[in-house]
Design an enzyme around this catalytic site. Structure first.
Site, PDB file in Angstrom:
ATOM      1  N   LYS A 195    -154.445 -75.604  44.478  1.00 22.47           N
ATOM      2  CA  LYS A 195    -152.988 -75.480  44.533  1.00 22.47           C
ATOM      3  C   LYS A 195    -152.468 -76.588  45.431  1.00 22.47           C
ATOM      4  O   LYS A 195    -152.793 -76.647  46.620  1.00 22.47           O
ATOM      5  CB  LYS A 195    -152.597 -74.121  45.090  1.00 22.47           C
ATOM      6  CG  LYS A 195    -151.086 -73.994  45.256  1.00 22.47           C
ATOM      7  CD  LYS A 195    -150.661 -72.589  45.575  1.00 22.47           C
ATOM      8  CE  LYS A 195    -149.164 -72.524  45.776  1.00 22.47           C
ATOM      9  NZ  LYS A 195    -148.701 -71.171  46.062  1.00 22.47           N
ATOM     10  N   LYS A 248    -152.880 -75.893  39.800  1.00 15.27           N
ATOM     11  CA  LYS A 248    -151.428 -75.735  39.857  1.00 15.27           C
ATOM     12  C   LYS A 248    -150.819 -76.847  40.680  1.00 15.27           C
ATOM     13  O   LYS A 248    -151.312 -77.072  41.788  1.00 15.27           O
ATOM     14  CB  LYS A 248    -151.113 -74.378  40.489  1.00 15.27           C
ATOM     15  CG  LYS A 248    -149.667 -74.136  40.789  1.00 15.27           C
ATOM     16  CD  LYS A 248    -149.486 -72.861  41.566  1.00 15.27           C
ATOM     17  CE  LYS A 248    -148.032 -72.743  41.949  1.00 15.27           C
ATOM     18  NZ  LYS A 248    -147.797 -71.703  42.892  1.00 15.27           N
ATOM     19  N   SER A 274    -142.500 -73.994  38.034  1.00 18.40           N
ATOM     20  CA  SER A 274    -141.054 -73.943  37.843  1.00 18.40           C
ATOM     21  C   SER A 274    -140.428 -75.324  37.647  1.00 18.40           C
ATOM     22  O   SER A 274    -139.533 -75.484  36.824  1.00 18.40           O
ATOM     23  CB  SER A 274    -140.424 -73.234  39.037  1.00 18.40           C
ATOM     24  OG  SER A 274    -140.765 -73.891  40.248  1.00 18.40           O
TER      25      SER A 274
HETATM   26  C1  PBG Z   1    -146.405 -68.337  46.406  1.00 19.36           C
HETATM   27  C2  PBG Z   1    -146.239 -69.076  45.126  1.00 19.36           C
HETATM   28  C3  PBG Z   1    -145.478 -70.227  44.839  1.00 19.36           C
HETATM   29  C4  PBG Z   1    -145.581 -70.435  43.468  1.00 19.36           C
HETATM   30  C5  PBG Z   1    -146.429 -69.459  42.967  1.00 19.36           C
HETATM   31  N1  PBG Z   1    -146.835 -68.644  44.009  1.00 19.36           N
HETATM   32  C6  PBG Z   1    -144.603 -71.029  45.713  1.00 19.36           C
HETATM   33  C7  PBG Z   1    -145.155 -71.906  46.766  1.00 19.36           C
HETATM   34  O1  PBG Z   1    -146.361 -71.986  46.979  1.00 19.36           O
HETATM   35  O2  PBG Z   1    -144.340 -72.481  47.455  1.00 19.36           O
HETATM   36  C8  PBG Z   1    -144.895 -71.525  42.701  1.00 19.36           C
HETATM   37  C9  PBG Z   1    -144.673 -71.226  41.245  1.00 19.36           C
HETATM   38  C10 PBG Z   1    -143.707 -72.132  40.557  1.00 19.36           C
HETATM   39  O3  PBG Z   1    -143.195 -73.131  41.106  1.00 19.36           O
HETATM   40  O4  PBG Z   1    -143.425 -71.830  39.391  1.00 19.36           O
HETATM   41  N2  PBG Z   1    -147.096 -68.997  47.386  1.00 19.36           N
END
Ligand code: PBG
Length: 323
Positions: A195, A248, A274
Site C-alpha cells: 500500500k 494499492k 478513489s
Molecule cells: C484506510 C484506507 C484508505 C483507503 C482504503 N483504506 C485511505 C488511506 O490510507 O489514506 C483508500 C481507498 C481509496 O482511495 O479508494 N487506511
C-alpha cells in the site's frame, strides 16, 4: 516467419475471432464493491467526492448489498464512518460499532455475499492517523493490539475476510493470532501488503473523513518509488499468515502487480482507488472519455497485469456492463 507470411491482423478481423484469442477475461466474479456505512437512519446520501457512491444508513446498506449481489458481484468491502472519534479509536472495535452493525445486518439479509472489512484506525482516531500516536509518531506495537481487537470484532460480527490497511509491521501475525485465539480460525486475511503513500486517496479521505489533521502517512505507507520493497512486504505478510495480498493503488502500479504475480502463488487483489475512479468519472463528465469503455479497459488492464480480483467503485456498474 514474418510479413507477409505472418499477419497478426488475421485474428483481429471479427468479434468472434478476437474472442477466441482473447487472453484476459474480465467478469463480475472478479470484482469487489466498496460500501460506506454511517451511523444513523434515513436515506443514502451522495458522496460529493465520489460520483454515484453513497454514505449508507444500515437500511440502505442492506438494500445496496442486495443490489450488488444481484448484479453478480460476489463481495463487498465495508468502510465505516463512525459518529465518534477518539485517541484510542474506540469505535473501531466496539461490538456495536457501525461496521459491526452493518455486518450483522447484511449477513442476515444476503447470506451468500462475501463480506470483507477494511481494518484500520484512521476513520476512528481523532487525529486521523492509522494508529495510536505516541510523542507525535504512530506507535507500531501499541497499534497492533487495537487492530487485532478490531479484526476480531469484525469477524465475530460476520466478516468472511478482514483486510488490514494500516501498514503497521507485524499486523498480519497479530491479527491471525487474535482470530485463532478467539475461535475464528476460518476468517481469512487479505493484507493490504503493498500500500503506497499515494496522492490518489484524496477523494476517499473526503468520503471517509480520514485525512490526518497533521502530517501525512509516509512514515508507514510505502514510497511510490519502490517495487523491491513491495515484494518484501508481500512475502512478509504471506509468512505471517496472509491468505491473500493486495497492491494499492492499481493503475499507476501495474508493474508491481506483475512482479507480485511472479513472486507468489497466493491470490492477489488490486485496489483501483478513489483517485483513479475520480479521474475516469471526471473525464467522462466533461465529455472527454466514454466512462464505460474506459472503465472496462482499465479493469481489464489491471487483471492482465496479474490481479485475481479488483476492488473498484465501478464494480456494480461494471457487472451490469459485462452481463
Ligand atoms: C484506510 C484506507 C484508505 C483507503 C482504503 N483504506 C485511505 C488511506 O490510507 O489514506 C483508500 C481507498 C481509496 O482511495 O479508494 N487506511
Amino acid at each position: 516467419m514474418s510479413f507477409p507470411a505472418t499477419r497478426l491482423r488475421r485474428l483481429r478481423r471479427t468479434d468472434a475471432l478476437r474472442g477466441m484469442v482473447r487472453e484476459t477475461r474480465l467478469s463480475a466474479a472478479d470484482l469487489i464493491q466498496p460500501l460506506f456505512v454511517r451511523a444513523g437512519s434515513g436515506p443514502a446520501t451522495p458522496i460529493p467526492s465520489l460520483s454515484e457512491q453513497y454514505h449508507h444508513s444500515i437500511e440502505t446498506l442492506v438494500e445496496e448489498a442486495r443490489a450488488v449481489h444481484a448484479a453478480g458481484v460476489p463481495a463487498v468491502i465495508l468502510f465505516g464512518i463512525p459518529d465518534h472519534k477518539d485517541e484510542a479509536a474506540s469505535s473501531a472495535y466496539d461490538e456495536e460499532g457501525i461496521v459491526q452493525l452493518g455486518l450483522r445486518a447484511i449477513r442476515l439479509a444476503v447470506p451468500e455475499l462475501v463480506l470483507i472489512t477494511d481494518v484500520c484506525l484512521c476513520q476512528y482516531t481523532s487525529h486521523g492517523h492509522c494508529g495510536v500516536l505516541r510523542d507525535g509518531d504512530v506507535d507500531n506495537d501499541l497499534t497492533l493490539e487495537l487492530l487485532a481487537q478490531t479484526a476480531v470484532s469484525h469477524a465475530a460480527a460476520g466478516a468472511d475476510i478482514v483486510a488490514p490497511s494500516d501498514m503497521m509491521d507485524g499486523r498480519v501475525a497479530a491479527i491471525r493470532a487474535a482470530l485463532d485465539a478467539d475461535g475464528l480460525a476460518s476468517t481469512a486475511i487479505l493484507a493490504y501488503s503493498a500500500k503506497f503513500a499515494s496522492s490518489f486517496y484524496g477523494p476517499f479521505r473526503e468520503a471517509a473523513h480520514s485525512t490526518p489533521s497533521e502530517g501525512d502517512r509516509r512514515g508507514y505507507q510505502m514510497d511510490p518509488a519502490n517495487a523491491n520493497e513491495a515484494l518484501r512486504e508481500v512475502l512478509l505478510d504471506i509468512g505471517e499468515g496472509a491468505d491473500m495480498v493486495m497492491v494499492k493503488p492499481a493503475m499507476p502500479y501495474l508493474d508491481v502487480i506483475r512482479r507480485v504475480r511472479e513472486a507468489t502463488l497466493a491470490p492477489i487483489a488490486a485496489y483501483q482507488v478513489s483517485g483513479e475512479y475520480a479521474m475516469l468519472t471526471a473525464a467522462a463528465r466533461d465529455g472527454l472519455l466514454d466512462e464505460r469503455a474506459a472503465a472496462l479497459e482499465a479493469l481489464t488492464a489491471i487483471k492482465r497485469a496479474g490481479a485475481d480480483m479488483i476492488i473498484t467503485y465501478h464494480a456494480s456498474r461494471a457487472a451490469g456492463w459485462l452481463s
